[in-house]
Design an enzyme around this catalytic site. Structure first.
Site, PDB file in Angstrom:
ATOM      1  N   SER A 144       0.898  -1.274  -0.060  1.00 42.06           N
ATOM      2  CA  SER A 144       0.045   0.078  -0.045  1.00 42.06           C
ATOM      3  C   SER A 144       0.810   1.119   0.156  1.00 42.06           C
ATOM      4  CB  SER A 144      -0.918   0.020   1.332  1.00 42.06           C
ATOM      5  OG  SER A 144      -1.423   1.359   1.526  1.00 42.06           O
ATOM      6  N   TYR A 201      -3.302  -0.462  10.268  1.00 41.65           N
ATOM      7  CA  TYR A 201      -3.097  -0.805   8.890  1.00 41.65           C
ATOM      8  C   TYR A 201      -1.570  -0.422   8.251  1.00 41.65           C
ATOM      9  CZ  TYR A 201      -4.112  -0.848   3.819  1.00 41.65           C
ATOM     10  OH  TYR A 201      -4.283  -1.148   2.573  1.00 41.65           O
TER      11      TYR A 201
END
Length: 122
Positions: free
Chosen positions: A12, A27
């Site tokens: 990501s 995350y």
């Protein structure tokens, strides 16, 4: 056994950056771990002919991001802070995936290719 293989992990933009105002610590921690796992495995398996790379998408429409993109919260941040001013679109991850899956990347391993509309350029 084959002395050949291609592993493509999904990281990501949060593999390398955090964003102020967004509660992303868990995350970002897991996506940072994906990056380091990619690098470590690339190092361990390179001589076996296995490449290990990752793509780092920014915000793309998905089941996970649907509510964030629809409610205007992250949508407003993207419009104002992302250099391209928009989320990713269908098909815009394809080139990175094809590159890492093809022989064109035979000398590329341990890399994270950000597909992020410029987020990590700022």
């Amino acid at each position: 056994e084959q002395h050949y293989g291609k592993i493509i992990n999904i990281g990501s933009i949060h593999s390398t950056v955090a964003m102020p105002g967004l509660p992303l610590s868990a995350y970002a921690t897991t996506k940072g771990a994906v990056l380091m796992m990619t690098k470590a495995l690339a190092n361990e398996w390179a001589k076996s002919g296995i490449t290990v790379n990752a793509i780092g998408p920014a915000y793309f429409p998905s089941e996970m991001t649907a509510s964030m993109l629809e409610d205007g919260g992250i949508g407003g941040i993207i419009a104002n802070a992302c250099p391209m001013g928009r989320p990713g679109r269908d098909g815009e991850l394809d080139g990175a995936l094809i590159y890492f899956a093809s022989d064109a990347s035979s000398y590329t391993t341990g890399q994270l290719l950000q597909v992020d509309g410029g987020w990590t350029a700022i």
